[in-house]
Enzyme design. Structure first.
Site, PDB file in Angstrom:
ATOM      1  CE  LYS A 162     -66.865  40.949  76.219  1.00 51.03           C
ATOM      2  NZ  LYS A 162     -67.734  42.101  76.507  1.00 51.03           N
ATOM      3  N   GLY A 178     -71.528  45.623  80.617  1.00 49.55           N
ATOM      4  CA  GLY A 178     -72.669  46.413  80.144  1.00 49.55           C
ATOM      5  C   GLY A 178     -73.696  45.535  79.454  1.00 49.55           C
ATOM      6  CB  SER A 188     -76.985  50.773  71.628  1.00 53.77           C
ATOM      7  OG  SER A 188     -76.927  49.841  72.691  1.00 53.77           O
ATOM      8  CG  ASP A 203     -66.944  45.994  71.342  1.00 49.62           C
ATOM      9  OD1 ASP A 203     -67.256  47.101  71.824  1.00 49.62           O
ATOM     10  OD2 ASP A 203     -67.666  44.982  71.457  1.00 49.62           O
ATOM     11  NE  ARG A 209     -63.011  49.847  75.340  1.00 47.39           N
ATOM     12  CZ  ARG A 209     -63.754  48.765  75.165  1.00 47.39           C
ATOM     13  NH1 ARG A 209     -64.534  48.664  74.095  1.00 47.39           N
ATOM     14  NH2 ARG A 209     -63.716  47.784  76.029  1.00 47.39           N
ATOM     15  NE  ARG A 248     -63.903  44.602  73.485  1.00 50.73           N
ATOM     16  CZ  ARG A 248     -64.040  43.267  73.382  1.00 50.73           C
ATOM     17  NH1 ARG A 248     -63.020  42.531  73.002  1.00 50.73           N
ATOM     18  NH2 ARG A 248     -65.194  42.676  73.651  1.00 50.73           N
TER      19      ARG A 248
HETATM   20  C1  S3P Z   1     -72.675  44.358  72.635  1.00 51.77           C
HETATM   21  C2  S3P Z   1     -72.986  45.518  71.998  1.00 51.77           C
HETATM   22  C3  S3P Z   1     -72.046  46.641  71.869  1.00 51.77           C
HETATM   23  C4  S3P Z   1     -70.618  46.250  72.188  1.00 51.77           C
HETATM   24  C5  S3P Z   1     -70.529  45.385  73.408  1.00 51.77           C
HETATM   25  C6  S3P Z   1     -71.349  44.122  73.237  1.00 51.77           C
HETATM   26  C7  S3P Z   1     -73.696  43.289  72.693  1.00 51.77           C
HETATM   27  O1  S3P Z   1     -72.451  47.678  72.743  1.00 51.77           O
HETATM   28  O2  S3P Z   1     -69.816  47.403  72.365  1.00 51.77           O
HETATM   29  O3  S3P Z   1     -69.194  45.019  73.667  1.00 51.77           O
HETATM   30  O4  S3P Z   1     -73.350  42.123  72.980  1.00 51.77           O
HETATM   31  O5  S3P Z   1     -74.871  43.586  72.446  1.00 51.77           O
HETATM   32  P1  S3P Z   1     -73.649  48.703  72.341  1.00 51.77           P
HETATM   33  O6  S3P Z   1     -74.773  47.884  71.928  1.00 51.77           O
HETATM   34  O7  S3P Z   1     -73.925  49.490  73.578  1.00 51.77           O
HETATM   35  O8  S3P Z   1     -73.083  49.535  71.248  1.00 51.77           O
END
Ligand code: S3P
Length: 432
Positions: free
Chosen positions: A22, A95, A170, A319, A350, A392
């Site tokens: 993803k 997100g 993040s 995740d 979660r 999830r």
């Molecule tokens: C992701 C980063 C993670 C992860 C999300 C996908 C990404 O979030 O939890 O499912 O693709 O950059 P954070 O960067 O907010 O920790």
């Protein structure tokens, strides 16, 4: 509204290939859109989240041909070739889609509005809006600009390079700032408290961008063109493989091969933790695709012992905590998960949702502000569980159901479509 009914299993066997990653699918369609030339993507995740990102890029004027079976051709417009969208860009539940796109749009010389579903509009956007405002973009949104819908007036040529210290580890924050930094004069850098997934860095390099790393600091010089690299092959998502890794580990009689899984070291915390708990996971046929390491994983049933999960490893398995909680509920001893307060701002809280649902299955779970304590149970008991609108959580509960006595029903599992179309069928084919 769809429910998933799970019966106890006598083992998972055979071979599966989970859908495309993803994180990489979002990035592949965004980055190839601002590259010069044509990119052929294969292994693209045809889930709701990533299809929403593709639709948003089309609304920004990019021609994207969907050839089916995860194959896309993106006709890149170059760094400054996107155009003002006529309507609102709806990122649904994602997100990643919203935060990365906000970074990209902050660097444009036009206006755009981003929105999402009832869950996404409750997730914190100040974490990206604040640094992007410092770079010169005008960003407004609900609650003093902290929540979507977000209205973004990009700063175009006036974007300023910054040296940003992110308070959270993040990848979404890091990526948003770096993407906006591509439009700045000078070098933009981001430092974070722990290393988060580095797909943006790797894929920008794949498109010929010079990305520098110095410990926990990543920098990019602005105004670098992305050169389409022809073919970009996306491996299977380790976060989707995770459900099968745990299922095959906890269900006696299992011996499963999971093909073509991305094993980027910033994502493989699940392998380290399961192995430390006593799991039997072998990596075979290691190779590299589009700058990402890939392998086939063979997993066989083993009894698990409790462990402690904290610190630096948390971003490497963020995740996977819901499904690791299921593994912990089936292990001997008490597993402690700490430093994981970020879980409270994911698709659902979660920590709260997983604790509540696992308890319904007879598990002994104590919530902590930053994680959980889970005392292993001899045998979970099937029950009626809720997804809380979180893909999830739904899939983790289905895995728990395989190891439980009796029948487990997971309600509202349509959310699984956001990241893992075909999950139920893949599970049904693997279980015996
Ligand atoms: C992701 C980063 C993670 C992860 C999300 C996908 C990404 O979030 O939890 O499912 O693709 O950059 P954070 O960067 O907010 O920790």
């Amino acid at each position: 509204m769809s429910d998933l009914v799970i019966h106890g299993s006598r083992g998972l066997r055979g071979e599966i290939t989970p859908p495309g990653d993803k994180s990489l699918s979002h990035r592949a369609v965004m980055f190839s859109s601002i590259a010069e030339g044509e990119t052929q993507i294969s292994g693209f995740l045809a889930g709701e989240d990533t299809l929403n990102t593709a639709r948003a890029m089309r609304m920004l004027g990019v021609q994207i041909d969907d050839l089916g079976a995860g194959r896309f051709v993106v006709h890149g417009k170059g760094l400054r070739g996107l155009s003002e969208p006529a309507g609102v860009l709806d990122l649904g539940n994602s997100g990643t889609g919203m935060r990365l796109l906000a970074g990209l749009l902050a660097g444009q010389d036009f206006f755009s509005v981003l929105t999402g579903d009832q869950y996404l509009v409750k997730r914190p956007m100040g974490r990206i809006a604040d640094p992007l405002r410092t770079m010169g973009a005008a960003i407004d949104g609900r609650t003093a600009g902290k929540f979507a819908p977000l209205a973004i007036r990009g700063a175009g040529k006036n974007i300023k390079a910054i040296d940003y210290r992110s308070p959270v580890a993040s990848a979404q924050v890091k990526s948003a700032v770096l993407l906006c930094g591509l439009y700045a004069a000078g070098a933009t850098s981001v430092s974070e408290p722990h290393k988060s997934r580095d797909h943006t860095e790797r894929m920008l390099r794949f498109f010929g961008v010079d990305v520098r790393e110095d410990g926990l600091k990543v920098s990019v010089q602005g105004n670098q063109a992305l050169r389409a690299a022809g073919s970009l092959v996306i491996p299977a998502d380790i976060s989707s493989a995770a459900f099968f890794l745990v299922a095959a580990t906890i269900v006696p009689g299992s011996d499963l091969i999971i093909r073509n899984v991305g094993i980027n070291p910033t994502r493989t915390g699940i392998l380290d933790v399961l192995t430390a708990m006593g799991a039997d996971i072998i990596l075979e046929n290691r190779r590299e695709q589009a700058g990402e390491p890939v392998a086939d994983l063979r997993v066989r049933h083993r009894a698990l012992r409790a462990t402690e999960i904290k610190g630096d490893i948390i971003p490497r398995l963020i995740d996977e905590v819901p499904v690791l909680a299921v593994a912990a509920a089936c292990a001997e001893g008490t597993t402690v998960i700490r430093d994981a307060e970020e879980l409270r701002v994911k698709e659902s809280d979660r920590i709260a949702t997983m604790a509540a649902e696992l308890r319904k299955l007879g598990a002994d779970v104590r919530e902590r502000p930053d994680g959980m304590e889970i005392a292993g149970t001899k045998r979970l008991r099937g029950n009626l569980c809720e997804s809380h609108g979180d893909h999830r959580i739904a899939m983790s509960l289905a895995v728990a159901g395989l190891a439980a006595e009796g029948v487990t029903t997971v309600r509202d599992t349509e959310w699984i479509e956001t990241s893992f179309p075909g999950f139920a069928a893949m599970l049904e084919n693997a279980v015996h």
